[in-house]
Every structure is written in structure tokens, then in C-alpha cells.
Scaffold this motif. Structure first.
Motif, short mmCIF file in Angstrom:
data_model
loop_
_atom_site.label_atom_id
_atom_site.label_comp_id
_atom_site.label_asym_id
_atom_site.label_seq_id
_atom_site.Cartn_x
_atom_site.Cartn_y
_atom_site.Cartn_z
N SER A 91 24.75 42.95 33.08
CA SER A 91 23.64 42.99 34.04
C SER A 91 22.48 42.13 33.53
CB SER A 91 23.18 44.43 34.25
OG SER A 91 22.77 45.01 33.03
N ALA A 92 21.63 41.72 34.46
CA ALA A 92 20.53 40.82 34.11
C ALA A 92 19.62 41.42 33.06
CB ALA A 92 19.72 40.48 35.36
N VAL A 99 33.84 45.71 33.13
CA VAL A 99 35.10 45.04 33.45
C VAL A 99 35.65 45.66 34.73
CG1 VAL A 99 35.69 44.44 31.08
CG2 VAL A 99 36.42 46.63 31.99
N HIS A 100 36.46 44.90 35.44
CA HIS A 100 36.90 45.36 36.76
C HIS A 100 38.25 44.75 37.09
CE1 HIS A 100 36.62 43.74 41.09
NE2 HIS A 100 36.99 44.99 41.25
N ASN A 101 39.06 45.54 37.75
CA ASN A 101 40.37 45.09 38.21
C ASN A 101 40.38 45.12 39.73
OD1 ASN A 101 43.05 44.67 38.76
ND2 ASN A 101 43.76 46.63 37.97
N GLY A 102 40.69 44.00 40.35
CA GLY A 102 40.83 43.98 41.80
C GLY A 102 39.78 43.14 42.48
N VAL A 103 39.49 43.49 43.73
CA VAL A 103 38.62 42.67 44.56
C VAL A 103 37.56 43.55 45.22
CG1 VAL A 103 38.62 41.34 46.72
CG2 VAL A 103 40.38 40.92 45.01
N ILE A 104 36.32 43.06 45.25
CA ILE A 104 35.25 43.75 45.99
C ILE A 104 35.10 43.00 47.30
CG2 ILE A 104 32.83 44.46 45.96
CD1 ILE A 104 33.05 44.35 42.85
N GLU A 105 35.68 43.56 48.37
CA GLU A 105 35.78 42.84 49.65
C GLU A 105 34.40 42.43 50.19
OE1 GLU A 105 38.53 41.96 51.15
OE2 GLU A 105 40.08 43.20 50.25
N ASN A 106 33.42 43.31 50.05
CA ASN A 106 32.11 43.05 50.66
C ASN A 106 31.08 42.53 49.66
OD1 ASN A 106 31.97 45.42 49.27
ND2 ASN A 106 30.58 46.44 50.69
N TYR A 107 31.53 41.80 48.63
CA TYR A 107 30.60 41.40 47.58
C TYR A 107 29.51 40.46 48.08
CZ TYR A 107 32.42 36.67 46.72
OH TYR A 107 32.74 35.35 46.84
N LYS A 108 29.85 39.62 49.06
CA LYS A 108 28.84 38.68 49.58
C LYS A 108 27.73 39.43 50.29
CE LYS A 108 31.34 34.37 50.00
NZ LYS A 108 32.28 33.62 50.82
N GLN A 109 28.14 40.41 51.07
CA GLN A 109 27.18 41.24 51.80
C GLN A 109 26.27 42.00 50.82
OE1 GLN A 109 27.63 42.03 55.54
NE2 GLN A 109 25.47 42.41 55.14
N LEU A 110 26.87 42.59 49.81
CA LEU A 110 26.10 43.34 48.81
C LEU A 110 25.10 42.43 48.10
CD1 LEU A 110 29.02 45.43 47.25
CD2 LEU A 110 27.09 46.34 48.57
N LYS A 111 25.57 41.23 47.78
CA LYS A 111 24.71 40.26 47.09
C LYS A 111 23.52 39.89 47.98
CE LYS A 111 25.55 36.07 44.43
NZ LYS A 111 26.56 35.12 43.97
N VAL A 118 18.29 38.25 42.05
CA VAL A 118 18.98 38.26 40.74
C VAL A 118 19.65 36.91 40.51
CG1 VAL A 118 20.86 39.31 39.41
CG2 VAL A 118 19.37 40.75 40.82
N GLU A 119 19.49 36.39 39.31
CA GLU A 119 20.15 35.13 38.95
C GLU A 119 21.55 35.43 38.43
OE1 GLU A 119 19.52 31.46 35.91
OE2 GLU A 119 17.71 32.48 36.64
N PHE A 120 22.56 34.97 39.14
CA PHE A 120 23.95 35.24 38.75
C PHE A 120 24.45 34.20 37.75
CE2 PHE A 120 23.66 38.27 41.98
CZ PHE A 120 24.76 39.09 41.92
N LYS A 121 25.31 34.66 36.84
CA LYS A 121 25.83 33.77 35.80
C LYS A 121 27.28 33.39 36.05
CE LYS A 121 22.99 36.25 32.47
NZ LYS A 121 23.08 37.63 33.01
N GLU A 127 30.65 40.51 39.16
CA GLU A 127 29.27 40.49 38.66
C GLU A 127 28.33 41.23 39.62
OE1 GLU A 127 27.57 36.68 37.56
OE2 GLU A 127 25.70 37.66 36.95
N VAL A 128 28.67 41.23 40.91
CA VAL A 128 27.84 41.96 41.88
C VAL A 128 27.77 43.44 41.48
CG1 VAL A 128 27.74 42.76 44.28
CG2 VAL A 128 28.23 40.36 43.78
N ALA A 129 28.91 43.99 41.06
CA ALA A 129 28.94 45.42 40.71
C ALA A 129 28.01 45.71 39.53
CB ALA A 129 30.37 45.85 40.39
N VAL A 130 28.08 44.89 38.50
CA VAL A 130 27.26 45.19 37.32
C VAL A 130 25.78 44.91 37.59
CG1 VAL A 130 27.44 42.98 36.05
CG2 VAL A 130 27.25 45.13 34.79
N GLN A 131 25.51 43.93 38.44
CA GLN A 131 24.10 43.68 38.79
C GLN A 131 23.53 44.80 39.64
OE1 GLN A 131 22.66 41.64 37.06
NE2 GLN A 131 23.71 39.68 36.85
N LEU A 132 24.36 45.40 40.48
CA LEU A 132 23.92 46.55 41.27
C LEU A 132 23.58 47.73 40.36
CD1 LEU A 132 26.36 46.55 44.33
CD2 LEU A 132 23.89 46.23 44.42
N VAL A 133 24.45 47.97 39.40
CA VAL A 133 24.19 49.06 38.44
C VAL A 133 22.90 48.77 37.69
CG1 VAL A 133 25.03 50.25 36.38
CG2 VAL A 133 26.64 49.63 38.19
N GLY A 134 22.75 47.53 37.22
CA GLY A 134 21.54 47.16 36.48
C GLY A 134 20.29 47.36 37.30
#
Ligand code: GLU
Length: 138
Positions: A91-92, A99-111, A118-121, A127-134
Motif C-alpha cells: 500500500s502507498a 498477495v492474491h490469486n485470481g482476478v478482481i473483475e471490477n478493479y477499474k471501477q474501484l480504482k 493514489v499513485e499506482f506502482k 494493487e487495487v486491493a492493497v491500496q483500498l486496505v491502505g
């Protein structure tokens, strides 16, 4: 199909994590990474493109003595195979590693909805998941 290994306990985490990644190699992957929280309270993240043995070579350059950590072999779905896209992601604010296995279908929407500041690396959905947690757990 990626592989995920985690360890927390009384022993040194790194050998357990790397051994676990070796056991999961048969599943297929394009890059690998490992995170350890060290005994002297540092966060150490090492990632490499290619084989687990390449990661094992790279970790020798680091002091990673610690009793908890996570590791991952990645099969890229979002973003090319690269060091930046390999897991774990952080996270930022540097507080969370994921770490994650699979696909986050709505990651663009969440972002777009929650993480426009948030500046993504990486190019990954993960990365969307960990940035959301952060952003929301801190
Ligand atoms: N979708 C994630 C990525 O592309 C995880 C892929 C996997 O399961 O290894 O990084």
C-alpha cells in the motif's frame, strides 16, 4: 494459476517461504516475490521475473532474518510479467503487503471510485486491493 505461501512462527520465515514456492512451481508462473517482516523491524520485499531460483539468488543480497512473511508465484492476468507487477504488492503508506490469486473483475471501477488520488506502482488488478486496505484501514 499462482501460488501463495505464508508463515508466522518461531523459526526463520524465509527458508519456509522459498521452499513453499518451489513446491508450487508445478502450477506454472512467470515471476515470484517474497516479503519478510524482520526481527529488527524492517519490511523487506524482493521480487523477480522468471524462476523461483532467480528469486532465491536475489534474496541472498538482503538481510531477511524474520519470523513472518508471505510469498507468491504469479501468473499474469493484468499487466505484463515484470518485477513491478510481481506480488507482493504494498500500500502507498507502506503498512500493508498483499498477495492474491485470481482476478478482481471490477478493479477499474474501484480504482476510479476510491483511489483516484493514489499513485499506482503496477498495472495489476491486485494493487487495487492493497491500496483500498491502505486507504480505508489506516
Ligand atoms: N490478477 C493478478 C495479477 O495479474 C493475480 C494473478 C495470479 O493469480 O497469479 O497480478
Amino acid at each position: 494459476m499462482c501460488g501463495i505461501v505464508g508463515y508466522t512462527g518461531v523459526n526463520n520465515a524465509l527458508p519456509f517461504l522459498l521452499n513453499g514456492l518451489e513446491k508450487l512451481e508445478y502450477r506454472g508462473y512467470d515471476s515470484a516475490g517474497v516479503y519478510v517482516h524482520t526481527d529488527d523491524n524492517r519490511d523487506v520485499l524482493v521480487r523477480e521475473k522468471g524462476r523461483v531460483k532467480d528469486l532465491e539468488k536475489k534474496v541472498k543480497e538482503y538481510d531477511m532474518q524474520g519470523k513472518s512473511g508471505i510469498a507468491h508465484t504469479r501468473w499474469a492476468t493484468h499487466g505484463q510479467p515484470s518485477i513491478e507487477n510481481a506480488h507482493p504488492h504494498v500500500s502507498a503508506d507502506g503498512r500493508y503487503y498483499l498477495v492474491h490469486n485470481g482476478v478482481i473483475e471490477n478493479y477499474k471501477q474501484l480504482k476510479a471510485d476510491y483511489l483516484s488520488d493514489v499513485e499506482f506502482k503496477s498495472q495489476t488488478d491486485t494493487e487495487v486491493a492493497v491500496q483500498l486496505v491502505g486507504k480505508f484501514a489506516s
